[in-house]
Design an enzyme around this catalytic site. Sequence first.
Site, mmCIF file in Angstrom:
data_model
loop_
_atom_site.group_PDB
_atom_site.id
_atom_site.type_symbol
_atom_site.label_atom_id
_atom_site.label_comp_id
_atom_site.label_asym_id
_atom_site.label_seq_id
_atom_site.Cartn_x
_atom_site.Cartn_y
_atom_site.Cartn_z
ATOM 1 N N ASP A 137 2.434 11.429 8.786
ATOM 2 C CA ASP A 137 1.243 11.688 7.862
ATOM 3 C C ASP A 137 0.126 11.652 8.519
ATOM 4 O O ASP A 137 -0.863 11.967 7.827
ATOM 5 C CB ASP A 137 1.673 10.910 6.693
ATOM 6 C CG ASP A 137 1.851 9.440 6.870
ATOM 7 O OD1 ASP A 137 1.869 9.034 7.770
ATOM 8 O OD2 ASP A 137 2.104 8.673 5.678
ATOM 9 N N ARG A 138 0.145 11.010 9.532
ATOM 10 C CA ARG A 138 -1.368 10.400 10.223
ATOM 11 C C ARG A 138 -1.611 11.207 11.557
ATOM 12 O O ARG A 138 -0.590 11.599 12.257
ATOM 13 C CB ARG A 138 -1.341 9.045 10.464
ATOM 14 C CG ARG A 138 -1.411 8.209 9.290
ATOM 15 C CD ARG A 138 -1.637 6.948 9.745
ATOM 16 N NE ARG A 138 -1.178 5.769 8.880
ATOM 17 C CZ ARG A 138 -1.633 4.785 9.137
ATOM 18 N NH1 ARG A 138 -2.315 4.421 10.183
ATOM 19 N NH2 ARG A 138 -1.028 3.857 8.280
ATOM 20 N N GLU B 110 -8.708 9.297 4.948
ATOM 21 C CA GLU B 110 -8.650 7.779 5.265
ATOM 22 C C GLU B 110 -9.099 7.519 6.476
ATOM 23 O O GLU B 110 -8.731 8.462 7.200
ATOM 24 C CB GLU B 110 -7.428 7.102 4.677
ATOM 25 C CG GLU B 110 -6.873 6.957 3.451
ATOM 26 C CD GLU B 110 -5.795 6.239 3.025
ATOM 27 O OE1 GLU B 110 -6.124 5.282 2.420
ATOM 28 O OE2 GLU B 110 -4.755 6.539 3.405
ATOM 29 N N SER C 160 6.102 3.756 8.762
ATOM 30 C CA SER C 160 5.197 4.575 9.255
ATOM 31 C C SER C 160 4.554 4.016 10.607
ATOM 32 O O SER C 160 5.495 4.335 11.634
ATOM 33 C CB SER C 160 4.087 4.414 8.288
ATOM 34 O OG SER C 160 2.946 5.229 8.511
ATOM 35 N N HIS C 161 3.651 3.328 10.855
ATOM 36 C CA HIS C 161 3.079 3.002 11.709
ATOM 37 C C HIS C 161 3.716 1.613 12.639
ATOM 38 O O HIS C 161 3.370 1.361 13.720
ATOM 39 C CB HIS C 161 1.414 2.896 11.770
ATOM 40 C CG HIS C 161 1.031 1.794 10.828
ATOM 41 N ND1 HIS C 161 1.016 2.192 9.584
ATOM 42 C CD2 HIS C 161 0.625 0.401 10.967
ATOM 43 C CE1 HIS C 161 0.776 1.176 8.779
ATOM 44 N NE2 HIS C 161 0.331 0.301 9.843
ATOM 45 N N ARG D 41 8.114 -2.629 2.576
ATOM 46 C CA ARG D 41 8.295 -2.710 4.051
ATOM 47 C C ARG D 41 8.388 -4.032 4.399
ATOM 48 O O ARG D 41 7.972 -5.272 3.874
ATOM 49 C CB ARG D 41 6.882 -2.455 4.722
ATOM 50 C CG ARG D 41 6.598 -0.956 5.065
ATOM 51 C CD ARG D 41 5.655 -0.777 5.822
ATOM 52 N NE ARG D 41 5.146 0.631 5.382
ATOM 53 C CZ ARG D 41 3.992 1.428 5.852
ATOM 54 N NH1 ARG D 41 3.239 0.719 6.854
ATOM 55 N NH2 ARG D 41 3.956 2.582 5.354
ATOM 56 N N THR E 248 -7.610 2.000 -1.169
ATOM 57 C CA THR E 248 -6.868 2.380 0.123
ATOM 58 C C THR E 248 -5.169 2.687 -0.399
ATOM 59 O O THR E 248 -4.810 2.214 -1.266
ATOM 60 C CB THR E 248 -6.685 1.223 1.081
ATOM 61 O OG1 THR E 248 -7.980 0.871 1.489
ATOM 62 C CG2 THR E 248 -5.841 1.459 2.163
ATOM 63 N N ASP F 5 6.030 8.673 10.861
ATOM 64 C CA ASP F 5 6.363 9.487 9.748
ATOM 65 C C ASP F 5 5.751 10.648 9.724
ATOM 66 O O ASP F 5 5.805 11.369 8.609
ATOM 67 C CB ASP F 5 6.625 8.738 8.257
ATOM 68 C CG ASP F 5 5.097 8.199 7.989
ATOM 69 O OD1 ASP F 5 4.534 7.744 8.638
ATOM 70 O OD2 ASP F 5 5.006 8.162 6.644
ATOM 71 N N ASP G 266 1.684 9.535 13.752
ATOM 72 C CA ASP G 266 2.090 8.187 13.553
ATOM 73 C C ASP G 266 3.968 8.183 13.328
ATOM 74 O O ASP G 266 4.502 9.538 13.289
ATOM 75 C CB ASP G 266 1.739 7.571 12.416
ATOM 76 C CG ASP G 266 2.041 8.096 11.080
ATOM 77 O OD1 ASP G 266 2.459 9.226 10.783
ATOM 78 O OD2 ASP G 266 2.004 7.202 9.962
ATOM 79 N N LYS H 97 9.870 4.406 0.882
ATOM 80 C CA LYS H 97 8.795 4.937 -0.086
ATOM 81 C C LYS H 97 9.591 5.953 -1.157
ATOM 82 O O LYS H 97 10.277 6.641 -0.669
ATOM 83 C CB LYS H 97 7.660 5.838 0.652
ATOM 84 C CG LYS H 97 7.170 5.109 1.852
ATOM 85 C CD LYS H 97 5.701 5.644 2.441
ATOM 86 C CE LYS H 97 6.040 6.631 3.689
ATOM 87 N NZ LYS H 97 4.814 7.081 4.091
ATOM 88 N N THR I 98 1.014 -1.302 0.027
ATOM 89 C CA THR I 98 -0.026 0.054 0.030
ATOM 90 C C THR I 98 0.721 1.276 -0.014
ATOM 91 O O THR I 98 0.703 2.121 -0.757
ATOM 92 C CB THR I 98 -0.955 -0.082 1.396
ATOM 93 O OG1 THR I 98 -1.513 -0.999 1.434
ATOM 94 C CG2 THR I 98 -1.848 1.078 1.281
ATOM 95 N N LYS J 78 -0.915 12.761 2.881
ATOM 96 C CA LYS J 78 -1.641 12.776 4.046
ATOM 97 C C LYS J 78 -0.823 13.703 5.336
ATOM 98 O O LYS J 78 0.460 13.467 5.107
ATOM 99 C CB LYS J 78 -2.191 11.654 4.796
ATOM 100 C CG LYS J 78 -1.261 10.409 4.855
ATOM 101 C CD LYS J 78 -2.366 9.438 5.290
ATOM 102 C CE LYS J 78 -1.067 7.893 5.679
ATOM 103 N NZ LYS J 78 -0.617 7.554 4.481
HETATM 104 C C1 VG1 Z 1 -2.752 1.276 6.090
HETATM 105 C C2 VG1 Z 1 -3.923 2.011 5.949
HETATM 106 C C3 VG1 Z 1 -4.184 2.944 4.702
HETATM 107 C C4 VG1 Z 1 -2.809 3.760 4.726
HETATM 108 C C5 VG1 Z 1 -1.525 2.951 4.477
HETATM 109 C C6 VG1 Z 1 -0.311 3.715 4.648
HETATM 110 O O1 VG1 Z 1 -2.669 0.464 4.702
HETATM 111 O O2 VG1 Z 1 -5.117 1.316 5.954
HETATM 112 O O3 VG1 Z 1 -5.354 3.761 4.922
HETATM 113 O O4 VG1 Z 1 -2.788 4.473 3.526
HETATM 114 O O5 VG1 Z 1 -1.725 2.135 5.888
HETATM 115 O O6 VG1 Z 1 -0.182 4.565 5.495
HETATM 116 P P1 VG1 Z 1 -3.182 -1.114 4.793
HETATM 117 O O7 VG1 Z 1 -2.900 -1.707 3.531
HETATM 118 O O8 VG1 Z 1 -2.411 -1.706 5.873
HETATM 119 O O9 VG1 Z 1 -4.618 -1.166 5.261
HETATM 120 V V1 VG1 Z 1 1.026 5.165 6.286
HETATM 121 O O10 VG1 Z 1 1.069 6.294 7.332
HETATM 122 O O11 VG1 Z 1 1.709 3.756 6.862
HETATM 123 O O12 VG1 Z 1 2.145 5.613 4.837
HETATM 124 CO CO CO Z 2 2.478 7.109 8.066
#
Ligand code: VG1
Ligand code: CO
Length: 545
Positions: free
Chosen positions: A283-284, A365, A113-114, A22, A346, A281, A279, A126, A18, A378
């Site tokens: 963005d959330r 999102e 990210s998270h 990773r 997504t 990085d 989070d 990324k 997504t 984001k």
């Molecule tokens: C998750 C979230 C999605 C978001 C993505 C990347 O993806 O659900 O909404 O865009 O993380 O966010 P998934 O495929 O695990 O549902 V980030 O802050 O990790 O760039």
């Molecule tokens: Co993020």
Amino acid sequence: MNIQQISSVPFSDQKPGTSGLRKKVKVFQTAHYLENFLQAIFNVATDLKGGILILGGDGRYYNTEAIQTILKMAVAHGISHIKVGQNGLLSTPAVSHLIRKYSAAGGIILSASHNPGGPEGDFGIKFNSANGGPAETKFTDHVYAESQHITTYQLAEIDNVSLQTQGQFQLGDTLVEIIDPVSDYADLMEQIFDFAKIKALFKSGLLSICFDAMHAVTGPYANEIFQRRLNAAVGSVINSIPQEDFGGGHPDPNLIYAKELVERLNQGKDAPNLGAASDGDGDRYMLIGRNFFVNPSDCLAIMTANAHLLSGYQLGLSGVARSLPTSRAVDKVAETLGIECYETPTGWKYFGNLLDDRRITLCGEESFGGGSDHIREKDGIWAVLFWLNLVTIKHQSVEEITRAHWARFGRHYYSRHDYEGLDSSVAEQLMDGLRKRIETLKGETFAGHTVSDCDDFSYTDPVDHSVTEHQGIRILFQDESRIVFRLSGTGTEGATLRVYLERYEADSALHDLDTQVALADMISIARELAELKTRCDREQPDIIT
Ligand code: VG1
Ligand code: CO
């Protein structure tokens, strides 16, 4: 300067998900693993040669090592100018802004990210394109295809570079500049929002904030913006020093992981009146009031309904977009405003064309992501500033603003249930099982809710007409309830099933139910349809947000 040609063989698992590639840190540390993937990026992003590259990450373990490798490879590939965040730090939204501001050919963000960090945690890469946004699927598919043919990669023979001091120096034909990671981004925020007004309210004591940076990248940004430029009280930003393992925590801004913040906001009348977390990085974001949680789908709807009140958005919105699993709260607002509301797969990359084509101004999102046309990512701090600005205009609390919104548009009870660490083939079979039922579900009734439609979501981009299929099974009910099933594309171990549950309630007398209670029917229908018990032997989800 000598450019080494190093022989390598492809790794079969370098397909981005997504949001970038990773993997466990240990995987990235495998000899040639990182270099192979980077070589694939340089092979595809040919515009980087002679262009500007923005480079930084969220500060997690392996961030600075990876930056040294990228610098050596970027020099070998003739990038003319590389802007690197000091100490290797740059938030994802800051990278997006820097790409746009300096007309860079692209950016590399090192983040998972998270996902947790540290030697046993996760790492990620990324690539963002010249518009500042995450590379499109056709680009990442191309990178993956390239990665399967790597036989050599190029590395300039140079010493490691010090990332600690701002300044610039020449490495062969490449200018390397170590930049302040915060100032350009903070300036942009100051242009969009009414800092004078927010500052005055902080000063009056009527407004206070607690921002939890979760030991991740937003600490320096939040210190500069909230404390230094907006004069929020000292101590308003917590966990503000980026750490390689995020203090052992999970940099995911939700009620479960941002525990310290939630406790502070629940301290009664002495609590700050607005709380937020971001989070890894940056963005959330999660936004909360005193004893009050605003779900991210509602955040998008509330922003859409109120944007015109903010000077930065006073011309109104051209349109809005939400990802498929995000609740349809924003759809109600768009309908009232008479603007288009797009439903996308997504991942932020699907908003890029809509933003570039000026079809939308805001997007969001359910996973705590919100943003606007100011960049192509984001943006957590932007969202918090939006709320602060709104609070100063409305003179209402977060809770009052949200309740007034529900009273006007109705409430979408909403929750996401995650089942983590599933066996990947079991998870695929579960999704296949659901897919097989699509044809026959329409018209069936479960616990009094009749299915009005059901499909495996497919998206045709209205700008470039590209088609993206199999983005989630959505089951719509006649009473505006909805269930969506999809598999996560960001995990590094097994599979995660995400079940998104939603129910619409127009009657404001019924806006005070507990979310899980309000969704009880949808929860049991989802479990029954997915055959969760028999297929996965799971009684309860691992995470409920
Ligand atoms: C998750 C979230 C999605 C978001 C993505 C990347 O993806 O659900 O909404 O865009 O993380 O966010 P998934 O495929 O695990 O549902 V980030 O802050 O990790 O760039
Ligand atoms: Co993020």
